[in-house]
Design a protein around this motif. Structure first.
Motif, PDB file in Angstrom:
ATOM      1  N   PRO A  35       0.837  -1.198   0.000  1.00 12.90           N
ATOM      2  CA  PRO A  35       0.000   0.000   0.000  1.00 12.90           C
ATOM      3  C   PRO A  35       0.869   1.244   0.000  1.00 12.90           C
ATOM      4  N   LEU A  36       0.504   2.299   0.744  1.00  9.55           N
ATOM      5  CA  LEU A  36       1.351   3.490   0.814  1.00  9.55           C
ATOM      6  C   LEU A  36       2.759   3.086   1.227  1.00  9.55           C
ATOM      7  N   ASN A  37       3.724   3.840   0.693  1.00 11.86           N
ATOM      8  CA  ASN A  37       5.109   3.371   0.758  1.00 11.86           C
ATOM      9  C   ASN A  37       5.767   3.455   2.126  1.00 11.86           C
ATOM     10  N   SER A  38       5.064   3.816   3.180  1.00 12.47           N
ATOM     11  CA  SER A  38       5.642   3.759   4.522  1.00 12.47           C
ATOM     12  C   SER A  38       4.526   3.569   5.542  1.00 12.47           C
ATOM     13  N   LEU A  39       4.831   2.888   6.617  1.00 17.49           N
ATOM     14  CA  LEU A  39       3.847   2.638   7.669  1.00 17.49           C
ATOM     15  C   LEU A  39       3.363   3.948   8.277  1.00 17.49           C
ATOM     16  N   LEU A  40       4.288   4.875   8.505  1.00 16.01           N
ATOM     17  CA  LEU A  40       3.914   6.147   9.126  1.00 16.01           C
ATOM     18  C   LEU A  40       2.934   6.911   8.251  1.00 16.01           C
ATOM     19  N   LEU A  41       3.197   6.950   6.946  1.00 14.80           N
ATOM     20  CA  LEU A  41       2.289   7.642   6.037  1.00 14.80           C
ATOM     21  C   LEU A  41       0.942   6.935   5.982  1.00 14.80           C
ATOM     22  N   PHE A  42       0.939   5.613   6.016  1.00 14.48           N
ATOM     23  CA  PHE A  42      -0.303   4.842   6.015  1.00 14.48           C
ATOM     24  C   PHE A  42      -1.134   5.169   7.254  1.00 14.48           C
ATOM     25  N   ILE A  43      -0.486   5.237   8.412  1.00 15.10           N
ATOM     26  CA  ILE A  43      -1.195   5.534   9.658  1.00 15.10           C
ATOM     27  C   ILE A  43      -1.772   6.941   9.635  1.00 15.10           C
ATOM     28  N   PHE A  44      -0.958   7.917   9.253  1.00 15.62           N
ATOM     29  CA  PHE A  44      -1.429   9.298   9.218  1.00 15.62           C
ATOM     30  C   PHE A  44      -2.582   9.456   8.231  1.00 15.62           C
ATOM     31  N   THR A  45      -2.449   8.847   7.063  1.00 12.64           N
ATOM     32  CA  THR A  45      -3.479   8.996   6.033  1.00 12.64           C
ATOM     33  C   THR A  45      -4.792   8.363   6.472  1.00 12.64           C
ATOM     34  N   THR A  46      -4.717   7.269   7.239  1.00 12.55           N
ATOM     35  CA  THR A  46      -5.931   6.618   7.725  1.00 12.55           C
ATOM     36  C   THR A  46      -6.571   7.397   8.863  1.00 12.55           C
ATOM     37  N   CYS A  47      -5.757   7.855   9.795  1.00 12.65           N
ATOM     38  CA  CYS A  47      -6.278   8.448  11.027  1.00 12.65           C
ATOM     39  C   CYS A  47      -6.740   9.884  10.868  1.00 12.65           C
ATOM     40  N   LEU A  48      -6.192  10.600   9.917  1.00 13.75           N
ATOM     41  CA  LEU A  48      -6.479  12.019   9.803  1.00 13.75           C
ATOM     42  C   LEU A  48      -7.202  12.312   8.495  1.00 13.75           C
ATOM     43  N   PRO A  49      -8.085  13.307   8.508  1.00 16.52           N
ATOM     44  CA  PRO A  49      -8.805  13.667   7.279  1.00 16.52           C
ATOM     45  C   PRO A  49      -7.916  14.480   6.351  1.00 16.52           C
ATOM     46  N   ILE A  50      -6.863  13.829   5.841  1.00 19.48           N
ATOM     47  CA  ILE A  50      -5.895  14.487   4.978  1.00 19.48           C
ATOM     48  C   ILE A  50      -5.754  13.683   3.696  1.00 19.48           C
ATOM     49  N   LYS A  51      -5.232  14.343   2.691  1.00 16.77           N
ATOM     50  CA  LYS A  51      -5.046  13.694   1.402  1.00 16.77           C
ATOM     51  C   LYS A  51      -3.843  14.323   0.724  1.00 16.77           C
ATOM     52  N   ALA A  52      -2.925  13.480   0.234  1.00 15.51           N
ATOM     53  CA  ALA A  52      -1.749  13.988  -0.456  1.00 15.51           C
ATOM     54  C   ALA A  52      -2.173  14.696  -1.732  1.00 15.51           C
ATOM     55  N   LYS A  53      -1.545  15.830  -1.985  1.00 16.90           N
ATOM     56  CA  LYS A  53      -1.855  16.608  -3.181  1.00 16.90           C
ATOM     57  C   LYS A  53      -1.056  16.075  -4.350  1.00 16.90           C
ATOM     58  N   GLN A  54      -1.728  15.931  -5.475  1.00 19.91           N
ATOM     59  CA  GLN A  54      -1.080  15.481  -6.693  1.00 19.91           C
ATOM     60  C   GLN A  54      -0.918  16.659  -7.646  1.00 19.91           C
ATOM     61  N   ASP A  55       0.143  16.620  -8.455  1.00 21.69           N
ATOM     62  CA  ASP A  55       0.417  17.702  -9.389  1.00 21.69           C
ATOM     63  C   ASP A  55      -0.749  17.874 -10.343  1.00 21.69           C
ATOM     64  N   GLY A  56      -1.165  19.136 -10.467  1.00 22.90           N
ATOM     65  CA  GLY A  56      -2.245  19.435 -11.405  1.00 22.90           C
ATOM     66  C   GLY A  56      -3.603  18.985 -10.949  1.00 22.90           C
ATOM     67  N   GLN A  57      -3.698  18.574  -9.682  1.00 22.77           N
ATOM     68  CA  GLN A  57      -4.981  18.050  -9.189  1.00 22.77           C
ATOM     69  C   GLN A  57      -5.975  19.177  -9.011  1.00 22.77           C
TER      70      GLN A  57
END
Length: 357
Positions: free
Chosen positions: A91-113
């Motif tokens: 899944p997401l390339n690190s455990l820490l990023l996976f945890i943060f992305t699941t627990c918090l209402p955040i979303k990584a920004k993609q170029d041109g999104q």
């Protein structure tokens, strides 16, 4: 119950969440996506549903219910079928990023999104921008909390309007701090939690691309898109989005009703559900009217549209959204909890400083 006892309970809840997400990352992610992965996550869904009940104070229970019971569970539901923000890597390339992305209402920004919206074919209105940075939001929230000491001199409807502002600032501050922390730890650029909702010129604008964008994104993928695809066989692609919008608002209302239950611990009155049902119906009507008038020259000035939109959101919130909380004293309890936490943190910092000396 004291602040320290509640903090201990909160730590236990957070450790339970951490253990659950480690299981998801290391074990469930290795199961092929689909029904098997979904069934492997059923115990996690059940756990996330009962976790807020272990907290006795309103504010932490509400935050855990929003971040974990609702948004986190919906993200894991999408992950079960290889969809959503948790499936961007293997899944997401690190455990820490996976945890943060699941627990918090955040979303990584993609170029041109681009910002998406629940309602389709919506063009962004051209109106000025008045962005508020995070320190300004913290300052304004602190001022509004301080003004609650004078509630006996304020008309109840004005106080409920103040709560609308406090809710917006509180959500943006929590998510903004989460974004800043994750950006500092992992260097990930994240989407803003909201986009100046006070400048909304329509309900489509407010709900679709300005207010609580992570929840909007989650509902779009878990509710709106599946319902739209199912209804296209009956209504065709032109009108299928309309029932999908309504169902998305209905689900949002039911989830808010669940959050209110965790905060009040009293049976639901369904007022908050009706708040979202009302907005869903009005948004569908608004969308239909705009389609009927498409190509016409008649259009309200953006200032008039903004005042009508924000006025409708605030008035209906004072009518249906906030009364269940005020009636059960959650508003005053939550404010007192904020003040107690600030005092507790000041005392701990002062004690730690003296201990070091």
């Amino acid at each position: 119950m004291g602040v320290e006892d509640e903090i201990k309970r909160l730590i236990k809840v957070c450790l339970s969440i951490l253990a659950s997400l480690c299981y998801t990352y290391f074990i469930a992610s290795k199961i092929p996506k689909g029904k098997l992965r979904f069934f492997s996550l059923l115990p996690i869904f059940c756990l996330f549903t009962i976790l807020p009940l272990f907290l006795s104070t309103a504010l932490p229970a509400g935050v855990i219910a929003l971040f974990i019971t609702w948004v986190g569970s919906f993200k894991l539901l999408l992950f079960s079928f290889g969809l959503g923000p948790l499936s961007s890597g293997p899944p997401l390339n690190s455990l820490l990023l996976f945890i943060f992305t699941t627990c918090l209402p955040i979303k990584a920004k993609q170029d041109g999104q681009q910002h998406h919206q629940i309602a389709p074919n919506y063009k962004t209105p051209q109106n000025p921008k008045f962005p508020l940075n995070l320190p300004t939001k913290v300052l304004l929230f602190g001022i509004l909390v301080a003004l609650t000491d004078f509630t006996k001199y304020v008309h109840p409807n004005i106080l409920l309007g103040q709560y609308c502002c406090m809710l917006y600032l509180f959500v943006d501050i929590i998510v903004g701090l989460s974004n800043a922390t994750l950006r500092a730890l992992l260097g990930v650029q994240l989407e803003s939690p909201s986009n100046e909702p006070y400048l909304s010129t329509s309900l489509q604008d407010f709900w679709g691309r300005r207010w609580n964008l992570m929840v909007t994104n989650t509902l779009r993928h878990t509710v709106h898109k599946p319902v739209q695809l199912a209804m296209e066989n009956f209504l065709g692609p032109k009108w299928a989005p309309l029932p999908a919008v309504f169902v998305a608002f209905l689900v949002s209302g039911l989830m808010h009703e669940l959050i209110f239950f965790y905060m009040t611990r009293v049976p639901p009155t369904w007022e908050v559900t009706w708040y979202f049902v009302l907005h869903g119906m009005c948004l569908v009507v608004e969308f239909g009217v705009k389609r009927a008038l498409s190509g016409g020259r008649w259009q309200l000035h953006w200032i008039v549209s903004m005042l009508l939109t924000i006025g409708f959101v605030v008035v209906t919130a004072t009518w249906l959204f906030f009364p269940p909380l005020v009636r059960n004293g959650v508003d005053t309890r939550a404010i007192e909890e904020c003040k107690e936490l600030v005092v507790f943190m000041k005392e701990k910092l002062k004690w730690d400083g003296l201990h070091k000396i």
